[in-house]
Design a protein around this motif. Structure first.
Motif, PDB file in Angstrom:
ATOM      1  N   UNK A  90     -88.755-110.079 -29.347  1.00 11.40           N
ATOM      2  CA  UNK A  90     -89.170-110.344 -27.966  1.00 11.40           C
ATOM      3  C   UNK A  90     -88.290-109.648 -26.949  1.00 11.40           C
ATOM      4  N   UNK A  91     -87.004-109.536 -27.297  1.00 10.16           N
ATOM      5  CA  UNK A  91     -86.068-108.988 -26.318  1.00 10.16           C
ATOM      6  C   UNK A  91     -86.111-107.467 -26.309  1.00 10.16           C
ATOM      7  N   UNK A  92     -86.874-106.870 -27.225  1.00  8.35           N
ATOM      8  CA  UNK A  92     -86.889-105.418 -27.327  1.00  8.35           C
ATOM      9  C   UNK A  92     -87.997-104.821 -26.478  1.00  8.35           C
ATOM     10  N   UNK A  93     -87.682-103.658 -25.905  1.00  2.57           N
ATOM     11  CA  UNK A  93     -88.680-102.973 -25.083  1.00  2.57           C
ATOM     12  C   UNK A  93     -88.894-101.564 -25.601  1.00  2.57           C
ATOM     13  N   UNK A  94     -90.062-101.026 -25.317  1.00  2.00           N
ATOM     14  CA  UNK A  94     -90.346 -99.602 -25.505  1.00  2.00           C
ATOM     15  C   UNK A  94     -89.867 -99.037 -26.824  1.00  2.00           C
ATOM     16  N   UNK A  95     -88.960 -98.050 -26.740  1.00  2.00           N
ATOM     17  CA  UNK A  95     -88.536 -97.351 -27.943  1.00  2.00           C
ATOM     18  C   UNK A  95     -87.778 -98.255 -28.901  1.00  2.00           C
ATOM     19  N   UNK A  96     -87.086 -99.262 -28.365  1.00  4.24           N
ATOM     20  CA  UNK A  96     -86.324-100.137 -29.250  1.00  4.24           C
ATOM     21  C   UNK A  96     -87.262-100.963 -30.109  1.00  4.24           C
ATOM     22  N   UNK A  97     -88.362-101.404 -29.509  1.00  2.83           N
ATOM     23  CA  UNK A  97     -89.368-102.125 -30.279  1.00  2.83           C
ATOM     24  C   UNK A  97     -89.989-101.182 -31.305  1.00  2.83           C
ATOM     25  N   UNK A  98     -90.236 -99.934 -30.882  1.00  2.00           N
ATOM     26  CA  UNK A  98     -90.839 -98.955 -31.795  1.00  2.00           C
ATOM     27  C   UNK A  98     -89.951 -98.759 -33.023  1.00  2.00           C
ATOM     28  N   UNK A  99     -88.657 -98.560 -32.818  1.00  2.00           N
ATOM     29  CA  UNK A  99     -87.779 -98.289 -33.957  1.00  2.00           C
ATOM     30  C   UNK A  99     -87.602 -99.537 -34.815  1.00  2.00           C
ATOM     31  N   UNK A 100     -87.561-100.705 -34.169  1.00  2.00           N
ATOM     32  CA  UNK A 100     -87.418-101.932 -34.961  1.00  2.00           C
ATOM     33  C   UNK A 100     -88.625-102.117 -35.868  1.00  2.00           C
ATOM     34  N   UNK A 101     -89.824-101.808 -35.347  1.00  2.00           N
ATOM     35  CA  UNK A 101     -91.017-101.984 -36.170  1.00  2.00           C
ATOM     36  C   UNK A 101     -91.090-100.908 -37.255  1.00  2.00           C
ATOM     37  N   UNK A 102     -90.567 -99.701 -36.954  1.00  5.40           N
ATOM     38  CA  UNK A 102     -90.498 -98.675 -38.002  1.00  5.40           C
ATOM     39  C   UNK A 102     -89.627 -99.187 -39.146  1.00  5.40           C
ATOM     40  N   UNK A 103     -88.469 -99.747 -38.777  1.00  8.58           N
ATOM     41  CA  UNK A 103     -87.560-100.280 -39.793  1.00  8.58           C
ATOM     42  C   UNK A 103     -88.263-101.353 -40.616  1.00  8.58           C
ATOM     43  N   UNK A 104     -89.049-102.183 -39.921  1.00 11.53           N
ATOM     44  CA  UNK A 104     -89.795-103.239 -40.607  1.00 11.53           C
ATOM     45  C   UNK A 104     -90.734-102.651 -41.651  1.00 11.53           C
ATOM     46  N   UNK A 105     -91.427-101.580 -41.258  1.00 15.16           N
ATOM     47  CA  UNK A 105     -92.388-100.954 -42.156  1.00 15.16           C
ATOM     48  C   UNK A 105     -91.677-100.363 -43.377  1.00 15.16           C
TER      49      UNK A 105
END
Lengths: 291, 361, 255
Positions: free
Chosen positions: B118-133
């Motif tokens: 929730x606290x992540x925005x934009x590119x940070x959310x993108x990279x976190x979800x990449x890591x998740x994948x």
């Protein structure tokens, strides 16, 4: 001594990640865009050098081919901005992210068509010979990687802090319109930064290719480098390098001391932990918007 | 040109704004149900594939297009849906229970994962979800006893009250099952758009500050967006498992995550139509390319990376020349015909805007 | 009893004191204006009330309840609505949808009901839309009803923002520079609307404004702020005649 050996090889790997991460941060600092194709830039830089140097292609001397490859990549970076990214003016960050991912796909495809998908080795003078430091044996390439990376980071750091162009680049990223009104040629400045990051990618590529074989898929390393950049904190050049080193060092240790399969996970697990604790990276630049 | 005369507030709420649209979509639906009579089994299978991708697209569209949260990790939720469904059925649950439950569980997992995100925005959310994948792949291998690890799993035949459904031997039945899920998910999406939650999503997407001032709880709204999006994605994942007939840790890779996001951008971000248009591109591109390749180079020549390369090229062209995707282009063509001959070229001209730093939030 | 009461509020950003030991109270049914030079802390006061900022010390109460107990999203539930200086609308939604977000605090239906669009959701929606259409009529927004915000001129956006705040049915309306950037005619319209909002809807208005013409024509009481502290308070005429205010605006020696 095994620990030291692991540490040094980890540092050398980490420097390559760090160099790619520098490319990310350069572009982010100056244009606020994130170039997910940076890893593929690195791969392309490596292949351009290989194409210029290796016997079955152009067979130029390495010390001529390397600067030439850096120049070619710089021009490619500039052209990419000129023909593609400049036209995204005003679109969201997400559009740029997805566009550069797609660009990575295209670069990988093109490189595969030109150079094939078999792993190839760059005939680099750095690839041979060892350096003995006490009981630790270091590959020549590893030493070169570390030295070049440190120099590169220092150079870029000074560039942003001291030179007029560097400051103009920072200003352009904060507020394009304001920078434009202050007489900064925003578009040209952004083109130059893409050129600079292309050159950085080429340096990373040459060093990476000196360490081992390359194929068009090594560009996927960029994702790991991106994780490194985030861990170190986007927007900070020394931070990017530090992040790269952390990731580089974690990997060999994780594969040595944990069960198989964990060394792949380690950098991303660390990334998620960092993001949970500090959502904007270790060296945050995000501030609250004033309303 | 059609002009609507609205005489009640219901006119703004109903699913189809006027008789013309109602007619168009009824025809479309009738055709969808009659499709097995019209085309052969091979193409029916392809259409089924389009629909499954469209469901996955709707799931991601809800999160990215509607609530503005970019996810490059939705393949992980496809995987969770797929594995949960198969494991539940293996545990003895019937499909009619396991399938909905698989989506709900995926949604709950998504909502839980959303809490740190929730606290992540934009590119940070993108990279976190990449890591998740990326992590999903490894976690599936590590959970070998449940997931079958690298050797993977084969979903059983679906039985609903004694009615057997299988993708290869009974493609028509499988098609109808997928079609029903598609209609249901589309309805869910439409219903959200016309109710407070859907508007809260859009509010969070466009301005968190003023959404808060209007009483929208940002974290709770984003969590709901993640949950609902992952629920729909989970269903798509379960259907993908049946469609493929076998799956393992590599079935739902990062490339699938990326393809999914590119798909909804090509289709048109923020619209239901976009998910369907994008799905058509994703599902049919490999066929078209192999036909073209056969015509140019002759059969049997493999070009690695061709599909992703061409797909990437298409995406770049869309972002440069039609950022609203196929749906945006479709709207323009439709307006041109509706206004004929009065349409002007600059009617859809984009507003020039300047990038402001996203480091300030 | 005062509707809104700020007592001894202080807020610092690093070493800068943005709001300095400020007290003010807004009575029910009045129009209260805050004026002051740029950087005086006017918008900061709004952000304190909206709970975007946490005061260093002091108390804020609304309608007898301690506002500091509430989080930023609960402020709307109490019946406080606001507009923003730099317009914070939902750009990729229509005017109607923007106003409907204003109704968010009145929603009663759950997520599952909304997924299936249960009859209750439809009933609620009809009620919301009726309320919003009244606002649209009141502010003459009919021509723009189904237009995207992204394509609307500045003046209209300003009105839509006012409409969104009104749609939430507030008892206190915070207007952050409602007339900034508006033409003379638009400012005139805004003046009448603010007047009508109080008279017809019985809403208390607290506003920050630079345009002294607008301030003196609509407001009952004015607070002059400088460097985050109270300079003068009283009727518009009193404040305009106050030597401290004149000095703050025109510089020392102008008196």
């Amino acid at each position: 001594m095994e620990v030291l050996q692991l540490l040094v090889s980890g540092l050398a790997n980490g420097c390559v990640y760090g160099l790619i991460a520098l490319g990310f941060v350069l572009i982010y600092k100056a244009t606020e865009a994130v170039n997910f194709a940076q890893g593929d830039f690195m791969m392309l830089g490596a292949f351009v050098t290989l194409g210029l140097t290796n016997a079955e292609y152009m067979h130029l001397p390495f010390w001529l081919a390397a600067p030439l490859a850096i120049l070619i990549m710089a021009v490619l970076g500039y052209l990419l901005d000129y023909f593609v990214l400049r036209h995204l003016f005003g679109q969201s960050q997400t559009a740029v992210v997805i566009l550069t991912i797609a660009l990575g796909f295209v670069i990988r495809f093109v490189a595969g068509v030109i150079w094939g998908h078999e792993p190839q080795t760059l005939e680099s003078p750095l690839a041979f010979g060892d350096v003995h430091l006490g009981s630790v044996v270091l590959g020549m390439a590893d030493v070169a990687v570390i030295i070049v990376t440190v120099l590169m980071t220092l150079f870029l750091y000074q560039f942003f802090q001291r030179t007029k162009l560097g400051l103009a680049m920072q200003a352009a990223s904060q507020n394009q319109m304001a920078a434009y009104y202050m007489g900064i040629p925003v578009k040209r400045v952004q083109g130059l930064i893409w050129g600079l990051s292309g050159a950085t990618a080429a340096v990373a590529g040459i060093l990476f290719a000196s360490k081992g074989a390359i194929d068009p898929n090594v560009g996927l390393l960029g994702i790991k480098a991106f994780a490194a950049a985030v861990i170190g904190g986007f927007g900070s050049l020394p931070g990017a390098l530090a992040g790269g080193l952390i990731v580089g060092v974690i990997e060999p240790f994780a594969s040595r001391y944990f069960a198989a399969g964990y060394s792949q996970i380690a950098p991303y697990a660390l990334l998620l932990i960092v993001l949970v604790v500090r959502p904007n990276g270790l060296f945050s630049q995000v501030r609250i918007k004033k309303v | 040109m059609r002009i609507q005369f609205k005489t009640s507030y219901n006119d703004d709420i109903r699913l189809f704004p006027d008789r013309w649209t109602l007619g168009v979509y009824t025809t479309l639906l009738v055709m969808a149900f009659a499709l097995p009579l019209l085309i052969g089994e091979f193409y029916l299978g392809e259409v089924t594939n389009v629909l499954i991708w469209a469901i996955a697209g709707l799931g991601l569209m809800l999160l990215t297009g509607q609530a503005g949260q970019v996810s490059l990790g939705h393949a992980a939720f496809l995987a969770i849906g797929c594995y949960t469904n198969t494991i539940l059925i293996e545990a003895g649950l019937s499909f009619i229970l396991a399938f909905p439950l698989a989506g709900v569980i995926t949604g709950m997992v998504g909502a839980i994962i959303a809490i740190p995100a929730l606290r992540l925005h934009g590119i940070y959310l993108a990279i976190a979800t990449i890591a998740l994948s990326i992590l999903a792949d490894d976690i599936i291998v590590l959970l070998d006893p449940w997931t079958g690890g690298v050797s993977g799993k084969f979903p059983d035949m679906i039985t609903i009250f004694g009615l057997e459904i299988e993708r290869w031997s009974m493609p028509t039945r499988f098609y109808y099952l997928v079609l029903l899920v598609t209609i249901l998910c589309t309805l869910f999406y439409r219903n959200l758009l016309r109710s407070p939650l859907g508007r809260a999503f859009a509010a969070v997407r466009d301005s968190e500050v003023s959404a808060t001032a209007m009483g929208v709880h940002i974290a709770r709204t984003k969590t709901k967006a993640f949950g609902l999006s992952c629920m729909i994605t989970g269903w798509a994942g379960a259907l993908m498992g049946y469609y493929a007939g076998a799956f393992n840790n590599e079935t739902f890779s990062l490339v699938i995550s990326i393809t999914l996001l590119m798909m909804i951008v090509i289709g048109g971000l923020g619209s239901i139509h976009g998910a369907f248009f994008g799905a058509v591109v994703v599902a049919f591109l490999p066929q078209v390319l192999s036909i073209l390749k056969g015509a140019v180079l002759g059969g049997g020549v493999a070009i690695p990376g061709l599909e992703t390369g061409v797909f990437g090229m298409i995406l770049i062209l869309f972002i440069l020349f039609e950022p609203m995707g196929i749906y945006g282009r479709w709207l323009k063509i439709r307006t041109w015909f509706e206004l004929f001959p009065f349409a002007r070229k600059d009617m859809f001209r984009r507003q020039k805007s300047y990038l402001k730093t996203e480091r300030l939030r | 009893m005062s509707l809104l009461k700020i007592k001894d509020a202080t807020l610092k950003f690093g070493g800068v004191v943005a709001v300095d030991d400020l007290s003010l109270s807004v009575e029910e049914g009045e129009i209260y204006a805050i004026v002051g030079p740029n950087g005086a802390g006017k918008s900061t006061v709004f952000n304190l009330i909206s709970r975007f900022y946490q005061p260093f010390s002091g108390s804020i109460s609304f309608d007898g309840q301690n506002l500091l107990d509430r989080s930023a999203d609960q402020v709307a539930d109490l019946g406080i609505a606001r507009t923003f200086q730099n317009i914070e609308l939902f750009d990729h939604a229509t005017v109607l949808q923007n106003l409907l977000v204003g109704r968010h605090r009145h929603r009663k239906t759950s997520m599952v009901e909304e997924l299936f669009f249960a009859p209750r959701v439809r009933r609620e929606e009809l009620a919301h839309r009726e309320a919003v259409e009244e606002i649209i009529d009141f502010l003459d927004l009919q021509p723009y009803r189904d237009k995207m915000i992204a394509g609307l001129p500045y003046g209209v956006r300003k009105v839509v923002e006012l409409g969104r705040a009104l749609a939430s049915g507030p008892s206190l309306l915070l207007l952050d520079e409602p007339a900034s950037g508006l033409s003379v005619e638009e400012t005139q319209d805004m003046r009448w609307w603010i007047d009508d909002i109080r008279k017809q809807m019985g809403i208390t208005v607290l506003m920050v404004e630079h345009d002294m013409g607008l301030v003196s024509s609509v407001s009952d009481r004015v607070l002059a702020l400088a460097d985050g502290a109270k300079l003068a308070e009283g009727t518009p005429a009193q404040v305009q005649a106050d030597p401290a205010v004149i000095e703050a605006y025109l510089g020392a020696g102008a008196v």
